[in-house]
Design an enzyme around this catalytic site. Structure first.
Site, mmCIF file in Angstrom:
data_model
loop_
_atom_site.group_PDB
_atom_site.id
_atom_site.type_symbol
_atom_site.label_atom_id
_atom_site.label_comp_id
_atom_site.label_asym_id
_atom_site.label_seq_id
_atom_site.Cartn_x
_atom_site.Cartn_y
_atom_site.Cartn_z
ATOM 1 N N VAL A 29 -28.467 52.109 42.510
ATOM 2 C CA VAL A 29 -27.358 52.927 42.985
ATOM 3 C C VAL A 29 -26.128 52.075 43.253
ATOM 4 O O VAL A 29 -25.023 52.352 42.787
ATOM 5 C CB VAL A 29 -27.751 53.697 44.261
ATOM 6 C CG1 VAL A 29 -26.545 54.454 44.827
ATOM 7 C CG2 VAL A 29 -28.879 54.667 43.978
ATOM 8 N N ASP A 52 -25.745 41.834 49.150
ATOM 9 C CA ASP A 52 -27.170 42.143 49.194
ATOM 10 C C ASP A 52 -27.891 41.026 49.928
ATOM 11 O O ASP A 52 -27.460 39.856 49.872
ATOM 12 C CB ASP A 52 -27.742 42.306 47.776
ATOM 13 C CG ASP A 52 -29.027 43.120 47.754
ATOM 14 O OD1 ASP A 52 -29.008 44.250 47.242
ATOM 15 O OD2 ASP A 52 -30.045 42.622 48.273
ATOM 16 N N THR A 108 -34.219 54.235 51.061
ATOM 17 C CA THR A 108 -34.741 55.047 52.163
ATOM 18 C C THR A 108 -36.097 55.608 51.730
ATOM 19 O O THR A 108 -36.195 56.751 51.284
ATOM 20 C CB THR A 108 -33.780 56.188 52.541
ATOM 21 O OG1 THR A 108 -33.340 56.862 51.341
ATOM 22 C CG2 THR A 108 -32.570 55.671 53.282
ATOM 23 N N THR A 167 -30.170 58.381 50.426
ATOM 24 C CA THR A 167 -30.754 59.696 50.683
ATOM 25 C C THR A 167 -31.316 59.742 52.101
ATOM 26 O O THR A 167 -32.114 58.882 52.487
ATOM 27 C CB THR A 167 -31.865 59.988 49.669
ATOM 28 O OG1 THR A 167 -31.316 59.981 48.359
ATOM 29 C CG2 THR A 167 -32.504 61.340 49.949
ATOM 30 N N CYS A 201 -37.030 59.697 43.845
ATOM 31 C CA CYS A 201 -36.301 60.867 44.353
ATOM 32 C C CYS A 201 -37.176 62.110 44.474
ATOM 33 O O CYS A 201 -37.427 62.590 45.572
ATOM 34 C CB CYS A 201 -35.098 61.166 43.441
ATOM 35 S SG CYS A 201 -33.816 59.881 43.490
ATOM 36 N N ARG A 233 -42.500 50.841 40.135
ATOM 37 C CA ARG A 233 -42.791 50.778 41.567
ATOM 38 C C ARG A 233 -43.317 52.097 42.131
ATOM 39 O O ARG A 233 -44.084 52.099 43.081
ATOM 40 C CB ARG A 233 -41.535 50.351 42.336
ATOM 41 C CG ARG A 233 -41.130 48.898 42.090
ATOM 42 C CD ARG A 233 -39.784 48.626 42.716
ATOM 43 N NE ARG A 233 -38.736 49.414 42.074
ATOM 44 C CZ ARG A 233 -37.487 49.475 42.530
ATOM 45 N NH1 ARG A 233 -37.155 48.820 43.628
ATOM 46 N NH2 ARG A 233 -36.583 50.185 41.889
#
Length: 466
Positions: free
Chosen positions: A52, A71, A121, A156, A296, A367
């Protein structure tokens, strides 16, 4: 606070040259400057450089903003500094295209007028949202940001998280007050890895702000990089909810066709043929059964269900849909076992080759792949399994799935082939040639029905699909 320049101003000031120069920061970060157009006034910091955050950072840099990509993962930052696209969705050239730097130095956050937080998240073992990454990022940002900064969360979250989780962490770390000393917005990510037609600039961006002024400022910022335009949500909570609703709706629809496929199988009715027939009605929604993996669809419904249950309402349909979709890996394993039995194979002596291990076609991310759950169930029957995925390196396959990985595709002596993730590279398989290499009386488990059933049976396979 600093504002962006308009497209009209950019065009009026844009020189004809297209020259670039390379400079190096004190920390060794390489920055690529462009003379194609004058730099915009604002500096953007993107916190979190995953699938993202990195496209966001690159998108702003290509639109002539000064960008700091931050990061905590030193390996990721080192690769980006070396000019390597760590997502596979951009290109090595694009990540250095514009005035952009990549760093693990949080002090550089204070250079930014806007900070965009795009951190993971996930859900925990109890299927509850884990917002610790958001809190950690907010603490870091709050400790470094200057007054007047606008922070936009893209991760999210469940409705209320920006105000109840992000803002308090920012205020505690900074000693500043939201709405007075700094400003907050929320814009849910709509990234689709592996989908070239729906990149950052091609998809309408939902934006929100803590008040009308912040909303317009955040909208103006995103309008400068999103060609498809923005949708102004009336509140932060609406924007937060819109994200989880998008994927919860898909989860519900996929759960229906997954359950339908199981029911029709018991009736000995071809589920794919049923969907094709039903699809001739103008208002029928086309969803297909399959394994529901990724970051998602199998995650977002838990965010909404969690927040709803906190208010005393249990969303039973959402929760049941999750149970249905989580049961599909076991069903796929059952289809495989039944196919092997029909081929008169002894399970503990059987060998199965799994094609495609990523969570979706066209990507190399394993993953959150549900193929792992299928393999785990088959291994309980001592079935020997190997895997091949053109997008995933063998070391990752062996570590993630606990199976051997093929360097190049070989079918010799396997009792069954499972097409789990239908990458385009598998679409042109010559099934007759494949069957000739396999052990006698082979099985083909085509999870999503990507191959032609008649061609498979004509080639001598016992064919199964959802």
């Amino acid at each position: 606070m600093t504002t962006t320049i308009s497209d009209t101003e950019k065009q009026e000031n844009e020189p004809a040259s297209d020259q670039y120069s390379l400079q190096t920061d004190d920390d060794g970060t390489t920055i690529r400057h462009t003379d194609e157009q004058p730099p915009r006034e604002a500096t953007i910091c993107v916190v979190g450089l995953g699938y993202v955050g990195l496209p966001l950072a690159v998108g702003f840099a290509q639109s002539n903003y000064r960008v700091v990509g931050y990061d905590v993962d030193e390996s990721t930052v080192e690769q980006l500094q070396a000019g390597v696209d760590t997502t596979g969705d951009l290109s090595d050239e694009s990540i250095q295209d514009g005035d952009i730097s990549y760093t693990t130095d949080a002090a550089q956050i204070n250079e930014a007028d806007y900070v965009i937080i795009a951190v993971p998240t996930p859900i925990d073992d109890d299927d509850h949202p884990d917002l610790s990454y958001v809190e950690d990022a907010a603490t870091t940002v709050g400790s470094k940001m200057d007054p007047g900064t606008t922070i936009v969360l893209e991760s999210t979250v469940y409705p209320g998280s920006t105000r109840d989780v992000l803002v308090p962490a920012l205020e505690d770390a900074s000693g500043l007050t939201a709405g007075e000393d700094f400003f907050v917005g929320y814009s849910p990510e709509r990234a689709t890895p592996g989908d070239e037609e729906h990149g950052l600039s091609d998809v309408v961006k939902v934006v929100s702000g803590q008040n009308e002024k912040v909303l317009e400022d955040v909208a103006s910022l995103y309008e400068s990089i999103v060609d498809a335009g923005v949708h102004r949500a009336p509140s932060i909570e609406v924007a937060e909810a819109s994200k989880v609703v998008e994927n919860t709706q898909r989860d519900l629809n996929i759960a229906f066709v997954n359950e339908l496929s199981m029911a029709l199988e018991r009736l000995d009715v071809d589920g794919q043929a049923v969907l094709e027939a039903a699809g001739t009605k103008w208002n029928f929604h086309d969803y297909r059964p399959g394994l529901v993996g990724g970051h998602c669809i199998p995650v977002d419904p838990y965010f909404l269900a969690y927040r709803s249950s906190k208010e005393g309402f249990e969303p039973e349909l959402m929760q049941m849909s999750r149970k249905v979709n989580e049961s599909v890996p076991d069903h796929v394993a059952e289809l495989t076992i039944k196919a092997l039995n029909e081929c008169h194979k002894t399970l503990r002596d059987s060998r199965v080759l799994v094609l495609g291990l990523a969570y979706k076609p066209g990507v190399g991310d394993v993953r959150s792949s549900k193929v792992e759950a299928v393999i785990d169930t088959l291994q309980e029957y001592d079935i020997d399994i190997e895997g091949f995925d053109p997008f995933v390196d063998n070391e990752t396959i062996e570590a993630q799935f606990g199976i051997s990985a093929q360097e190049r595709l070989e079918f010799e002596a396997f009792d069954a082939v499972m097409l789990a993730t239908p990458h385009a590279e598998f679409e042109q398989l010559d099934l007759e040639a494949v069957a000739s290499e396999l052990a006698p009386d082979p099985a083909l488990i085509d999870v999503t029905g990507a191959l032609e059933a008649d061609e498979a049976t004509d080639a001598g396979f016992v064919y199964r699909r959802l």
